[in-house]
Design an enzyme around this catalytic site. Sequence first.
Site, PDB file in Angstrom:
ATOM      1  N   TRP A  38       4.195  -0.259   7.056  1.00 52.38           N
ATOM      2  CA  TRP A  38       5.443  -0.766   6.466  1.00 52.38           C
ATOM      3  C   TRP A  38       6.169   0.413   5.814  1.00 52.38           C
ATOM      4  CZ3 TRP A  38       5.835  -3.224   1.036  1.00 52.38           C
ATOM      5  CH2 TRP A  38       7.077  -3.832   0.866  1.00 52.38           C
ATOM      6  N   ASP A  70      -3.577  -4.999   1.704  1.00 48.57           N
ATOM      7  CA  ASP A  70      -2.242  -5.562   1.543  1.00 48.57           C
ATOM      8  C   ASP A  70      -2.200  -6.861   2.344  1.00 48.57           C
ATOM      9  OD1 ASP A  70       0.361  -6.213   1.228  1.00 48.57           O
ATOM     10  OD2 ASP A  70       1.200  -4.381   2.079  1.00 48.57           O
ATOM     11  N   LYS A  98       6.271 -14.969   2.044  1.00 48.82           N
ATOM     12  CA  LYS A  98       6.385 -15.506   3.405  1.00 48.82           C
ATOM     13  C   LYS A  98       5.663 -16.844   3.549  1.00 48.82           C
ATOM     14  CE  LYS A  98       7.549 -11.194   3.740  1.00 48.82           C
ATOM     15  NZ  LYS A  98       8.486 -10.305   4.362  1.00 48.82           N
TER      16      LYS A  98
HETATM   17  C1  LIG Z   1       3.139  -5.281   4.647  1.00 51.29           C
HETATM   18  C2  LIG Z   1       3.920  -5.824   3.498  1.00 51.29           C
HETATM   19  N1  LIG Z   1       3.433  -5.714   2.267  1.00 51.29           N
HETATM   20  C3  LIG Z   1       4.086  -6.178   1.198  1.00 51.29           C
HETATM   21  C4  LIG Z   1       5.310  -6.779   1.336  1.00 51.29           C
HETATM   22  C5  LIG Z   1       5.982  -7.215   0.065  1.00 51.29           C
HETATM   23  O1  LIG Z   1       6.483  -8.463   0.021  1.00 51.29           O
HETATM   24  P1  LIG Z   1       7.262  -9.030  -1.237  1.00 51.29           P
HETATM   25  O2  LIG Z   1       7.405  -7.975  -2.255  1.00 51.29           O
HETATM   26  O3  LIG Z   1       8.568  -9.485  -0.700  1.00 51.29           O
HETATM   27  O4  LIG Z   1       6.407 -10.169  -1.720  1.00 51.29           O
HETATM   28  C6  LIG Z   1       5.883  -6.909   2.596  1.00 51.29           C
HETATM   29  C7  LIG Z   1       7.204  -7.518   2.763  1.00 51.29           C
HETATM   30  O5  LIG Z   1       7.896  -7.394   3.716  1.00 51.29           O
HETATM   31  C8  LIG Z   1       5.158  -6.429   3.708  1.00 51.29           C
HETATM   32  O6  LIG Z   1       5.626  -6.526   4.937  1.00 51.29           O
END
Ligand SMILES: Cc1ncc(COP(=O)(O)O)c(C=O)c1O
Length: 396
Positions: free
Chosen positions: A130, A211, A246
């Site tokens: 990511w 993660d 999500k």
């Molecule tokens: C791999 C991964 N980790 C963490 C996140 C963090 O998500 P959020 O901060 O929106 O809860 C995302 C969001 O796209 C992600 O794809």
Amino acid sequence: MFEQLEMAPADPILGLGAAFKSNGNPNKINLGVGVYKDSDGHTPILASVKTAEERVLASEKSKSYLDIEGSAEYGVAVRRLLLGDEHEILASERAVTVQSPGGTGALRIAGDFLARHYGDRSIWLSEPTWANHPKIFQAAGLRVETYPYFDAASNGLDEEALLAALGQIPAGHIVLLHGCCHNPTGVDPSPAAWQQIADIVAERRLLPLVDFAYQGLGDGLREDAAGLAALCRTGCELLIASSFSKNFGLYKERIGALTLVGGDRSAATKALSHLKIAVRTSYSNPPAHGSAIVSEILADEMLTARWQDEVAQMRARINGMRREMVEKLQAKRVKRDFSFIEEQRGMFSFSGLDAEQVETLREKYAIFIVSGGRINVAGLTNANLDYFCESVAAVL
Ligand SMILES: Cc1ncc(COP(=O)(O)O)c(C=O)c1O
């Protein structure tokens, strides 16, 4: 002072949203940011969330601060969701949780804590990962290194290279692993590969940071935790960053959690005291609304069942779109074999489209995908799939 600044580059993923908004093409499709869309192209509020939210608003009596680590009830619910109800780690009370603003907040708190206490070690990220991962950990002050993960030739996992590289990481270093639904590739290790990963992690005394942003969107809530379970079986210490953006559809409520599993209760308690310092010096204490919703759902059997059903529906729609996309591309007689898309899991697919093809899709067809070729499969619907496949066929 500020006039001297150079403009910073737009975020590679969220920046696409602005370009999409200002595009006038009526057929435009945004497959950039990782947001789930239903078959009508909307990002719905889950029915379980709506009910829980009504109950929370009706019963809330104060807007006073939460504790630094957030709600204790929420912490219990998060740990049970991650580990199952009966896990030895829960019984021995060697896991602690801090509530965080989204999964991003959890990753940053982990980064701050690790940089402060283990700053002489690197954090190792999959290549690719990511786009925000390296930035978060660099901002926290950690040294970032990478390990191989994806095999572009097979569009699958480069298992041999991955295992070999993990075996070379110095003892005590931190390894970030995607719990499931790897972002951006959609390629996850098999259960057997997870077992090997867990064995290497334990043998080399690496510290895993899992993660876990997509639990339930791959093969199922428990199935998706198989990698985490394999790591836990070794008895190693680890950190887990959860996101409920999500799987609960709570994106803008910013709700996640950082769970730390220590070797024993005393280690976990000491670590928690330091995680609290990281929180206090960052955002002091977390926002309450998202955690109240998640706690309300997970404390109520009927609401939990309804939520699980809604997660299953999202998962089925995404996997259905994968199937239909492969079939449609075949029907359009593209020369490339896209069957790997059906094997990938979660919201994302590494499509194999190169930078020039991604650019052409954007310029000529108003289809917005991330420059590495990552598409958000959850943004495809019956209404836009045909236009998407036709455009891909034309570009190829
Ligand atoms: C791999 C991964 N980790 C963490 C996140 C963090 O998500 P959020 O901060 O929106 O809860 C995302 C969001 O796209 C992600 O794809």
